[in-house]
Motif scaffolding. Structure first.
Motif, short mmCIF file in Angstrom:
data_model
loop_
_atom_site.label_atom_id
_atom_site.label_comp_id
_atom_site.label_asym_id
_atom_site.label_seq_id
_atom_site.Cartn_x
_atom_site.Cartn_y
_atom_site.Cartn_z
N TYR A 162 0.84 -1.19 0.00
CA TYR A 162 0.00 0.00 0.00
C TYR A 162 0.88 1.24 0.00
O TYR A 162 1.71 1.42 0.89
N HIS A 163 0.68 2.10 -1.00
CA HIS A 163 1.52 3.28 -1.18
C HIS A 163 0.72 4.58 -1.19
O HIS A 163 1.31 5.65 -1.30
N GLN A 164 -0.58 4.49 -1.05
CA GLN A 164 -1.43 5.68 -1.04
C GLN A 164 -2.57 5.49 -0.03
O GLN A 164 -3.23 4.44 -0.04
N ILE A 165 -2.77 6.50 0.81
CA ILE A 165 -3.86 6.42 1.78
C ILE A 165 -5.20 6.30 1.05
O ILE A 165 -6.12 5.62 1.51
N GLU A 166 -5.31 6.95 -0.10
CA GLU A 166 -6.55 6.93 -0.87
C GLU A 166 -6.94 5.53 -1.32
O GLU A 166 -8.08 5.31 -1.75
N ARG A 167 -6.03 4.58 -1.24
CA ARG A 167 -6.31 3.21 -1.67
C ARG A 167 -6.33 2.21 -0.51
O ARG A 167 -6.31 1.00 -0.74
N PHE A 168 -6.36 2.73 0.72
CA PHE A 168 -6.44 1.82 1.87
C PHE A 168 -7.81 1.14 1.87
O PHE A 168 -8.84 1.81 1.86
N PRO A 169 -7.86 -0.19 1.95
CA PRO A 169 -9.15 -0.86 2.15
C PRO A 169 -9.64 -0.61 3.58
O PRO A 169 -8.85 -0.39 4.50
N ALA A 170 -10.94 -0.67 3.77
CA ALA A 170 -11.53 -0.38 5.08
C ALA A 170 -10.98 -1.27 6.19
O ALA A 170 -10.67 -0.78 7.29
N PRO A 171 -10.83 -2.60 5.98
CA PRO A 171 -10.29 -3.44 7.06
C PRO A 171 -8.88 -3.02 7.49
O PRO A 171 -8.55 -3.09 8.67
N LEU A 172 -8.05 -2.59 6.53
CA LEU A 172 -6.70 -2.14 6.87
C LEU A 172 -6.76 -0.92 7.78
O LEU A 172 -6.06 -0.87 8.81
N ALA A 173 -7.58 0.06 7.44
CA ALA A 173 -7.70 1.26 8.26
C ALA A 173 -8.17 0.92 9.67
O ALA A 173 -7.65 1.46 10.66
N LEU A 174 -9.14 0.02 9.78
CA LEU A 174 -9.66 -0.36 11.10
C LEU A 174 -8.59 -1.07 11.92
O LEU A 174 -8.46 -0.82 13.14
N LYS A 175 -7.80 -1.92 11.30
CA LYS A 175 -6.73 -2.62 12.02
C LYS A 175 -5.67 -1.64 12.51
O LYS A 175 -5.15 -1.77 13.62
N ILE A 176 -5.34 -0.63 11.70
CA ILE A 176 -4.39 0.39 12.14
C ILE A 176 -4.97 1.14 13.34
O ILE A 176 -4.26 1.48 14.29
N GLY A 177 -6.27 1.41 13.31
CA GLY A 177 -6.92 2.06 14.43
C GLY A 177 -6.85 1.25 15.71
O GLY A 177 -6.67 1.79 16.80
N LEU A 178 -6.96 -0.07 15.58
CA LEU A 178 -6.82 -0.94 16.75
C LEU A 178 -5.40 -0.88 17.30
O LEU A 178 -5.19 -0.91 18.52
N CYS A 179 -4.42 -0.78 16.41
CA CYS A 179 -3.03 -0.62 16.86
C CYS A 179 -2.86 0.67 17.65
O CYS A 179 -2.13 0.71 18.64
N GLN A 180 -3.55 1.73 17.22
CA GLN A 180 -3.44 3.00 17.91
C GLN A 180 -3.91 2.90 19.35
O GLN A 180 -3.43 3.63 20.22
N CYS A 181 -4.84 1.99 19.63
CA CYS A 181 -5.35 1.83 20.99
C CYS A 181 -4.26 1.45 21.99
O CYS A 181 -4.38 1.72 23.19
N LEU A 182 -3.19 0.83 21.51
CA LEU A 182 -2.07 0.48 22.40
C LEU A 182 -1.48 1.73 23.05
O LEU A 182 -0.96 1.69 24.16
N ALA A 183 -1.59 2.86 22.34
CA ALA A 183 -1.00 4.10 22.84
C ALA A 183 -1.82 4.75 23.94
O ALA A 183 -1.44 5.79 24.45
N LEU A 184 -2.94 4.15 24.33
CA LEU A 184 -3.65 4.63 25.52
C LEU A 184 -2.79 4.45 26.77
O LEU A 184 -3.02 5.09 27.79
N VAL A 185 -1.80 3.56 26.67
CA VAL A 185 -0.80 3.41 27.74
C VAL A 185 0.30 4.44 27.48
O VAL A 185 0.99 4.36 26.47
N PRO A 186 0.47 5.43 28.35
CA PRO A 186 1.51 6.45 28.14
C PRO A 186 2.89 5.81 28.01
O PRO A 186 3.25 4.92 28.78
N GLY A 187 3.65 6.24 27.04
CA GLY A 187 4.97 5.68 26.80
C GLY A 187 5.00 4.76 25.60
O GLY A 187 6.07 4.49 25.04
N VAL A 188 3.84 4.25 25.18
CA VAL A 188 3.80 3.38 24.02
C VAL A 188 4.06 4.18 22.75
O VAL A 188 4.80 3.74 21.86
N SER A 189 3.47 5.35 22.61
CA SER A 189 3.56 6.25 21.46
C SER A 189 2.47 5.97 20.46
O SER A 189 2.41 4.90 19.84
#
Length: 266
Positions: free
Chosen positions: A138-165
């Motif tokens: 994947y080389h363009q955000i405009e071509r991200f499939p919906a499941p990929l975007a949702l999975k990246i969002g789940l990864c972001q949840c790890l950062a609710l722990v301060p220090g994770v980033s």
């Protein structure tokens, strides 16, 4: 209010702006430097959350042309709609989980020991992930499939722990799912806009009754310095990551986390 508090607020804003888009945890750095400086900001850790919006506004400024193109193209441009949908889908998990766990996170996890351990573990994770990154698909955000975007969002949840980033979690998650380095970094920047705007509004709503003129002034100082620092660093980061990867940040995380643990317990 003592001039030292204003200087501390400016320094913390500078640190926030320089680290918000690096995979080193800006919130973690603010908590660590709060401890080292003995900084006592507004109650409820509002300062540490709200000044991050200054860095986010820097993204809106630096990438204004691209964001405006998306906004104006929502009606007729499929790429613009895919861009917006990807950002919204990736934002939803952290919005829901952050609102549900807001009190626990502030009460239990906002301390330098948690941050130090998370910095070290995150650094090790980056070094391991760098060896596992697949060939980019994947080389363009405009071509991200919906499941990929949702999975990246789940990864972001790890950062609710301060220090994770937040940026580290989203960028590494993107890389492991086949996104190229530059696109992963830029998507992390754009995802920060609704994420940190939402966190700021929610935090101010929860702590509005505790705010004073002095508190607002401190926040304003940190906000402005964060904006300036972030505007200067964001483009440099994209170029650096594209050329050198994330290993230098991993070693930095391990070093500062270990140093802080030594300071706290030795």
């Amino acid at each position: 209010m003592l001039i030292d508090q204003y200087l501390d607020a400016a320094l913390l804003g500078l640190i926030e702006g320089l680290t918000e888009f690096l995979p080193v945890s800006s919130t973690g750095h603010l908590i660590i430097f709060d401890t080292l400086l003995g900084f006592e900001g507004p109650p409820g850790k509002v300062f540490e959350v709200v000044i991050q919006l200054g860095a986010i506004l820097a993204i809106c400024t630096v990438y204004f042309a691209r964001l405006w193109k998306v906004v104006t193209g929502l009606k007729d441009d499929p790429g613009a709609r895919h861009f917006a949908i990807a950002v919204i889908l990736a934002f939803l998990p952290a919005m829901i989980l952050g609102a549900a766990l807001h009190g626990v996170i502030k009460a239990v996890l906002f301390n330098p020991t948690v941050v130090s351990v998370a910095l070290i573990l995150g650094g090790v994770a980056i070094l391991m992930a760098e060896r596992l990154v697949p060939v980019p698909r994947y080389h363009q955000i405009e071509r991200f499939p919906a499941p990929l975007a949702l999975k990246i969002g789940l990864c972001q949840c790890l950062a609710l722990v301060p220090g994770v980033s937040r940026s580290g979690a989203t960028i590494l998650g993107s890389l492991l799912m086949g996104v190229d380095r530059r696109t992963a970094a830029e998507f992390s920047f754009f995802l920060a806009i609704p994420t940190m705007a939402g966190a700021t509004v929610y935090d101010l709503y929860k702590n509005w009754s505790l705010m004073t003129i002095d508190s607002a002034t401190l926040i304003a100082v940190g906000f402005v310095t964060a904006f300036i620092a972030a505007a200067l660093v964001v483009k440099v980061l994209v170029d650096f990551v594209g050329r050198y990867g994330f290993a230098p940040f991993a070693w930095y995380r391990i070093a500062i986390g270990s140093g802080m643990l030594a300071f706290l317990y030795l």
